[in-house]
Design a protein around this motif. Structure first.
Motif, mmCIF file in Angstrom:
data_model
loop_
_atom_site.group_PDB
_atom_site.id
_atom_site.type_symbol
_atom_site.label_atom_id
_atom_site.label_comp_id
_atom_site.label_asym_id
_atom_site.label_seq_id
_atom_site.Cartn_x
_atom_site.Cartn_y
_atom_site.Cartn_z
ATOM 1 N N HIS A 210 51.928 -35.142 -3.239
ATOM 2 C CA HIS A 210 51.839 -34.897 -1.798
ATOM 3 C C HIS A 210 53.184 -34.447 -1.250
ATOM 4 N N SER A 211 53.158 -33.915 -0.051
ATOM 5 C CA SER A 211 54.396 -33.503 0.601
ATOM 6 C C SER A 211 55.209 -34.747 0.952
ATOM 7 N N PRO A 212 56.535 -34.627 1.004
ATOM 8 C CA PRO A 212 57.392 -35.802 1.178
ATOM 9 C C PRO A 212 57.415 -36.378 2.590
ATOM 10 N N ASP A 213 56.836 -35.692 3.562
ATOM 11 C CA ASP A 213 56.945 -36.141 4.951
ATOM 12 C C ASP A 213 55.745 -36.974 5.412
ATOM 13 N N VAL A 214 54.972 -37.498 4.466
ATOM 14 C CA VAL A 214 53.816 -38.327 4.805
ATOM 15 C C VAL A 214 54.073 -39.750 4.322
ATOM 16 N N SER A 215 53.770 -40.724 5.167
ATOM 17 C CA SER A 215 54.031 -42.119 4.816
ATOM 18 C C SER A 215 53.012 -42.622 3.802
ATOM 19 N N ASN A 216 53.419 -43.622 3.043
ATOM 20 C CA ASN A 216 52.516 -44.212 2.060
ATOM 21 C C ASN A 216 51.316 -44.872 2.736
ATOM 22 N N ASP A 217 51.548 -45.460 3.907
ATOM 23 C CA ASP A 217 50.440 -46.087 4.645
ATOM 24 C C ASP A 217 49.391 -45.054 5.032
ATOM 25 N N GLN A 218 49.844 -43.877 5.482
ATOM 26 C CA GLN A 218 48.905 -42.829 5.875
ATOM 27 C C GLN A 218 48.126 -42.319 4.662
ATOM 28 N N ILE A 219 48.835 -42.144 3.550
ATOM 29 C CA ILE A 219 48.176 -41.672 2.328
ATOM 30 C C ILE A 219 47.131 -42.681 1.867
ATOM 31 N N THR A 220 47.496 -43.960 1.877
ATOM 32 C CA THR A 220 46.565 -45.009 1.452
ATOM 33 C C THR A 220 45.311 -45.003 2.317
ATOM 34 N N LYS A 221 45.503 -44.922 3.625
ATOM 35 C CA LYS A 221 44.367 -44.911 4.554
ATOM 36 C C LYS A 221 43.476 -43.692 4.314
ATOM 37 N N ASP A 222 44.092 -42.524 4.216
ATOM 38 C CA ASP A 222 43.320 -41.289 4.068
ATOM 39 C C ASP A 222 42.578 -41.238 2.727
ATOM 40 N N ILE A 223 43.266 -41.601 1.657
ATOM 41 C CA ILE A 223 42.638 -41.562 0.337
ATOM 42 C C ILE A 223 41.485 -42.556 0.259
ATOM 43 N N THR A 224 41.684 -43.722 0.855
ATOM 44 C CA THR A 224 40.619 -44.728 0.853
ATOM 45 C C THR A 224 39.378 -44.214 1.574
ATOM 46 N N GLU A 225 39.585 -43.622 2.758
ATOM 47 C CA GLU A 225 38.454 -43.177 3.574
ATOM 48 C C GLU A 225 37.841 -41.868 3.072
ATOM 49 N N GLN A 226 38.700 -40.915 2.705
ATOM 50 C CA GLN A 226 38.222 -39.570 2.387
ATOM 51 C C GLN A 226 37.852 -39.370 0.918
ATOM 52 N N VAL A 227 38.344 -40.247 0.061
ATOM 53 C CA VAL A 227 38.094 -40.065 -1.371
ATOM 54 C C VAL A 227 37.328 -41.247 -1.959
ATOM 55 N N ILE A 228 37.938 -42.429 -1.930
ATOM 56 C CA ILE A 228 37.342 -43.573 -2.631
ATOM 57 C C ILE A 228 35.997 -43.970 -2.036
ATOM 58 N N LYS A 229 35.941 -44.129 -0.716
ATOM 59 C CA LYS A 229 34.690 -44.576 -0.091
ATOM 60 C C LYS A 229 33.588 -43.524 -0.160
ATOM 61 N N LYS A 230 33.952 -42.286 -0.402
ATOM 62 C CA LYS A 230 32.946 -41.236 -0.550
ATOM 63 C C LYS A 230 32.251 -41.304 -1.911
ATOM 64 N N ILE A 231 32.899 -41.963 -2.864
ATOM 65 C CA ILE A 231 32.390 -41.971 -4.238
ATOM 66 C C ILE A 231 31.966 -43.365 -4.699
ATOM 67 N N VAL A 232 32.798 -44.352 -4.441
ATOM 68 C CA VAL A 232 32.546 -45.699 -4.979
ATOM 69 C C VAL A 232 31.729 -46.528 -3.991
#
Length: 232
Positions: A210-232
Protein backbone atom coordinates in the motif's frame (compact mmCIF):
# COMPACT_ATOMS: atom_id res chain seq x y z
CA UNK A 1 -3.47 -40.08 20.08
CA UNK A 2 -5.23 -40.18 16.68
CA UNK A 3 -2.84 -40.05 13.76
CA UNK A 4 -5.36 -39.77 10.93
CA UNK A 5 -6.92 -36.48 9.88
CA UNK A 6 -10.49 -37.77 10.01
CA UNK A 7 -9.95 -39.24 13.49
CA UNK A 8 -8.58 -36.07 15.08
CA UNK A 9 -11.01 -34.17 17.37
CA UNK A 10 -9.21 -30.92 16.54
CA UNK A 11 -6.90 -30.18 13.64
CA UNK A 12 -5.77 -26.81 12.28
CA UNK A 13 -5.11 -26.59 8.54
CA UNK A 14 -3.58 -23.49 6.93
CA UNK A 15 -3.29 -22.43 3.29
CA UNK A 16 -1.77 -19.37 1.67
CA UNK A 17 -2.44 -17.67 -1.66
CA UNK A 18 -0.81 -14.67 -3.31
CA UNK A 19 -2.08 -11.93 -5.60
CA UNK A 20 -1.14 -11.51 -9.24
CA UNK A 21 1.31 -8.81 -8.18
CA UNK A 22 3.25 -10.96 -5.72
CA UNK A 23 6.80 -11.54 -7.06
CA UNK A 24 6.40 -15.33 -7.06
CA UNK A 25 3.14 -15.19 -9.00
CA UNK A 26 4.45 -12.46 -11.27
CA UNK A 27 7.43 -14.58 -12.30
CA UNK A 28 5.16 -17.57 -12.91
CA UNK A 29 2.90 -15.47 -15.13
CA UNK A 30 5.84 -14.23 -17.21
CA UNK A 31 7.25 -17.74 -17.72
CA UNK A 32 3.77 -19.05 -18.57
CA UNK A 33 3.23 -16.22 -21.06
CA UNK A 34 6.51 -17.04 -22.80
CA UNK A 35 5.44 -20.69 -23.06
CA UNK A 36 2.03 -19.70 -24.44
CA UNK A 37 3.64 -17.44 -27.04
CA UNK A 38 5.93 -20.24 -28.23
CA UNK A 39 3.19 -22.88 -28.42
CA UNK A 40 0.86 -20.50 -30.26
CA UNK A 41 3.13 -20.50 -33.32
CA UNK A 42 5.14 -23.67 -32.71
CA UNK A 43 3.16 -26.49 -31.05
CA UNK A 44 6.30 -28.64 -30.98
CA UNK A 45 8.42 -25.98 -29.30
CA UNK A 46 10.27 -26.82 -26.10
CA UNK A 47 10.39 -24.33 -23.28
CA UNK A 48 12.26 -24.44 -19.99
CA UNK A 49 11.87 -20.84 -18.89
CA UNK A 50 12.57 -19.31 -15.49
CA UNK A 51 11.95 -15.75 -14.36
CA UNK A 52 13.40 -13.74 -11.49
CA UNK A 53 12.59 -10.20 -10.45
CA UNK A 54 13.75 -7.52 -8.05
CA UNK A 55 13.31 -3.77 -7.77
CA UNK A 56 13.35 -2.31 -11.27
CA UNK A 57 14.55 -5.48 -13.00
CA UNK A 58 13.18 -8.69 -14.53
CA UNK A 59 15.48 -11.50 -15.67
CA UNK A 60 14.16 -14.22 -18.00
CA UNK A 61 16.45 -17.19 -18.50
CA UNK A 62 16.44 -20.80 -19.57
CA UNK A 63 16.48 -23.09 -22.59
CA UNK A 64 14.05 -22.71 -25.48
CA UNK A 65 14.05 -24.54 -28.79
CA UNK A 66 11.48 -23.22 -31.25
CA UNK A 67 10.93 -21.97 -34.77
CA UNK A 68 8.72 -19.15 -33.46
CA UNK A 69 9.79 -15.59 -32.74
CA UNK A 70 8.88 -14.48 -29.24
CA UNK A 71 9.16 -10.89 -28.03
CA UNK A 72 10.20 -11.72 -24.48
CA UNK A 73 10.73 -8.11 -23.29
CA UNK A 74 7.31 -7.21 -24.67
CA UNK A 75 5.73 -10.13 -22.81
CA UNK A 76 7.44 -9.06 -19.59
CA UNK A 77 6.18 -5.49 -19.85
CA UNK A 78 2.65 -6.53 -20.74
CA UNK A 79 2.49 -8.93 -17.80
CA UNK A 80 3.75 -6.26 -15.42
CA UNK A 81 1.24 -3.77 -16.77
CA UNK A 82 -1.66 -6.21 -16.44
CA UNK A 83 -0.67 -6.91 -12.83
CA UNK A 84 -0.78 -3.19 -12.03
CA UNK A 85 2.90 -2.29 -11.97
CA UNK A 86 2.63 1.05 -13.75
CA UNK A 87 4.50 3.24 -11.29
CA UNK A 88 8.14 3.07 -10.21
CA UNK A 89 7.03 3.82 -6.64
CA UNK A 90 5.55 0.30 -6.53
CA UNK A 91 9.04 -1.18 -6.84
CA UNK A 92 8.93 -1.85 -10.58
CA UNK A 93 7.36 -0.08 -13.55
CA UNK A 94 6.32 -1.91 -16.71
CA UNK A 95 7.42 0.98 -18.90
CA UNK A 96 10.82 1.83 -17.46
CA UNK A 97 12.13 -1.32 -15.76
CA UNK A 98 15.14 -3.23 -17.01
CA UNK A 99 14.54 -6.55 -18.77
CA UNK A 100 17.42 -9.00 -19.14
CA UNK A 101 16.99 -12.08 -21.34
CA UNK A 102 19.41 -15.01 -21.27
CA UNK A 103 17.97 -17.86 -23.31
CA UNK A 104 19.73 -20.61 -25.22
CA UNK A 105 18.69 -23.76 -27.06
CA UNK A 106 17.82 -26.88 -25.14
CA UNK A 107 20.90 -28.90 -24.19
CA UNK A 108 21.56 -32.04 -26.31
CA UNK A 109 21.24 -34.37 -23.31
CA UNK A 110 17.83 -33.05 -22.28
CA UNK A 111 16.73 -32.93 -25.91
CA UNK A 112 17.58 -36.60 -26.33
CA UNK A 113 15.62 -37.51 -23.23
CA UNK A 114 12.56 -35.61 -24.36
CA UNK A 115 12.69 -36.77 -27.98
CA UNK A 116 12.92 -40.48 -27.24
CA UNK A 117 12.50 -42.24 -23.92
CA UNK A 118 15.54 -44.06 -22.54
CA UNK A 119 13.69 -47.39 -22.62
CA UNK A 120 13.05 -47.01 -26.33
CA UNK A 121 16.58 -45.88 -27.16
CA UNK A 122 18.16 -48.66 -25.13
CA UNK A 123 15.71 -51.36 -26.07
CA UNK A 124 15.14 -52.11 -22.40
CA UNK A 125 12.24 -54.19 -21.18
CA UNK A 126 11.61 -56.01 -24.45
CA UNK A 127 8.59 -53.82 -25.22
CA UNK A 128 7.59 -52.74 -28.70
CA UNK A 129 7.33 -49.13 -29.80
CA UNK A 130 3.56 -49.39 -29.49
CA UNK A 131 3.89 -50.42 -25.86
CA UNK A 132 6.24 -47.64 -24.92
CA UNK A 133 5.64 -43.99 -24.60
CA UNK A 134 8.35 -42.71 -26.88
CA UNK A 135 8.28 -39.23 -25.44
CA UNK A 136 10.52 -38.84 -22.42
CA UNK A 137 10.71 -36.08 -19.83
CA UNK A 138 13.23 -33.29 -19.44
CA UNK A 139 12.47 -32.79 -15.78
CA UNK A 140 10.50 -34.25 -12.92
CA UNK A 141 8.39 -32.91 -10.08
CA UNK A 142 6.61 -34.02 -6.95
CA UNK A 143 3.07 -32.93 -6.13
CA UNK A 144 1.24 -33.45 -2.87
CA UNK A 145 -2.51 -33.02 -2.55
CA UNK A 146 -5.87 -34.43 -3.45
CA UNK A 147 -9.31 -33.38 -4.60
CA UNK A 148 -12.18 -33.33 -2.12
CA UNK A 149 -15.89 -32.45 -2.12
CA UNK A 150 -15.52 -29.78 0.56
CA UNK A 151 -15.98 -26.88 -1.88
CA UNK A 152 -17.30 -26.40 -5.45
CA UNK A 153 -13.67 -26.06 -6.57
CA UNK A 154 -12.99 -29.58 -5.22
CA UNK A 155 -10.25 -28.12 -3.05
CA UNK A 156 -9.89 -27.86 0.74
CA UNK A 157 -11.78 -24.96 2.30
CA UNK A 158 -8.53 -23.27 3.32
CA UNK A 159 -7.33 -23.19 -0.29
CA UNK A 160 -10.68 -21.97 -1.62
CA UNK A 161 -10.98 -19.16 0.92
CA UNK A 162 -7.38 -17.98 0.58
CA UNK A 163 -7.74 -17.80 -3.21
CA UNK A 164 -11.05 -15.94 -3.00
CA UNK A 165 -9.52 -13.44 -0.59
CA UNK A 166 -6.62 -12.51 -2.88
CA UNK A 167 -9.00 -12.20 -5.83
CA UNK A 168 -11.15 -9.84 -3.77
CA UNK A 169 -8.05 -7.93 -2.69
CA UNK A 170 -7.08 -7.44 -6.34
CA UNK A 171 -10.65 -6.49 -7.26
CA UNK A 172 -10.99 -3.66 -4.73
CA UNK A 173 -7.65 -2.32 -5.92
CA UNK A 174 -8.53 -2.42 -9.62
CA UNK A 175 -12.02 -1.01 -9.14
CA UNK A 176 -10.65 1.86 -7.05
CA UNK A 177 -12.57 0.99 -3.88
CA UNK A 178 -9.26 1.02 -2.00
CA UNK A 179 -7.09 3.22 -4.23
CA UNK A 180 -4.10 3.15 -1.89
CA UNK A 181 -3.52 -0.56 -2.49
CA UNK A 182 -0.67 -1.73 -4.70
CA UNK A 183 -0.32 -5.01 -6.65
CA UNK A 184 1.59 -7.18 -4.16
CA UNK A 185 -0.37 -9.06 -1.51
CA UNK A 186 -1.21 -12.42 0.01
CA UNK A 187 -3.69 -14.17 2.26
CA UNK A 188 -3.44 -16.93 4.83
CA UNK A 189 -6.42 -18.85 6.17
CA UNK A 190 -6.50 -21.33 9.05
CA UNK A 191 -9.55 -23.55 9.50
CA UNK A 192 -10.26 -25.76 12.49
CA UNK A 193 -11.33 -29.27 11.53
CA UNK A 194 -13.05 -31.77 13.78
CA UNK A 195 -12.97 -35.39 12.74
CA UNK A 196 -12.14 -34.41 9.18
CA UNK A 197 -14.92 -31.82 8.81
CA UNK A 198 -14.43 -28.05 8.67
CA UNK A 199 -15.77 -26.60 11.93
CA UNK A 200 -14.83 -22.91 11.90
CA UNK A 201 -12.42 -20.37 10.45
CA UNK A 202 -9.76 -19.87 13.09
CA UNK A 203 -7.52 -17.16 11.61
CA UNK A 204 -7.37 -14.90 8.55
CA UNK A 205 -4.23 -12.95 7.68
CA UNK A 206 -4.08 -10.42 4.84
CA UNK A 207 -0.85 -8.76 3.73
CA UNK A 208 -1.23 -5.92 1.25
CA UNK A 209 1.23 -3.58 -0.41
CA UNK A 210 0.00 0.00 0.00
CA UNK A 211 0.97 3.64 -0.27
CA UNK A 212 2.88 4.96 2.76
CA UNK A 213 0.40 7.73 3.64
CA UNK A 214 -2.36 5.43 4.92
CA UNK A 215 -2.62 4.48 8.59
CA UNK A 216 -2.60 0.87 9.72
CA UNK A 217 -5.95 1.42 11.46
CA UNK A 218 -7.53 2.57 8.19
CA UNK A 219 -6.06 -0.37 6.28
CA UNK A 220 -7.30 -2.83 8.91
CA UNK A 221 -10.81 -1.37 8.82
CA UNK A 222 -11.00 -1.27 5.02
CA UNK A 223 -9.55 -4.74 4.46
CA UNK A 224 -11.87 -6.22 7.07
CA UNK A 225 -14.98 -4.64 5.54
CA UNK A 226 -14.11 -4.72 1.83
CA UNK A 227 -12.22 -7.99 1.61
CA UNK A 228 -12.55 -10.39 4.54
CA UNK A 229 -16.25 -9.92 5.29
CA UNK A 230 -17.07 -10.23 1.60
CA UNK A 231 -15.60 -13.74 1.51
CA UNK A 232 -15.49 -15.31 4.97
Amino acid sequence: MPLLFHESPKYLLTSESVTEGHPDKLCDQISDAVLDAVLKDDPMGRVACETATTNGLVVVMGEITTTAYVDVPGIVRETLRNAGYTNAEYGIDAKSCGVSVSIQEQSPDISAGVSTALETRGGQGGLSDEELDKIGAGDQGMMVGFACDETPELMPLTVSLSQQLVRQLALVRKEGALPYLRPDGKSQVTVEYRYGKAHRVDTVVISAQHSPDVSNDQITKDITEQVIKKIV
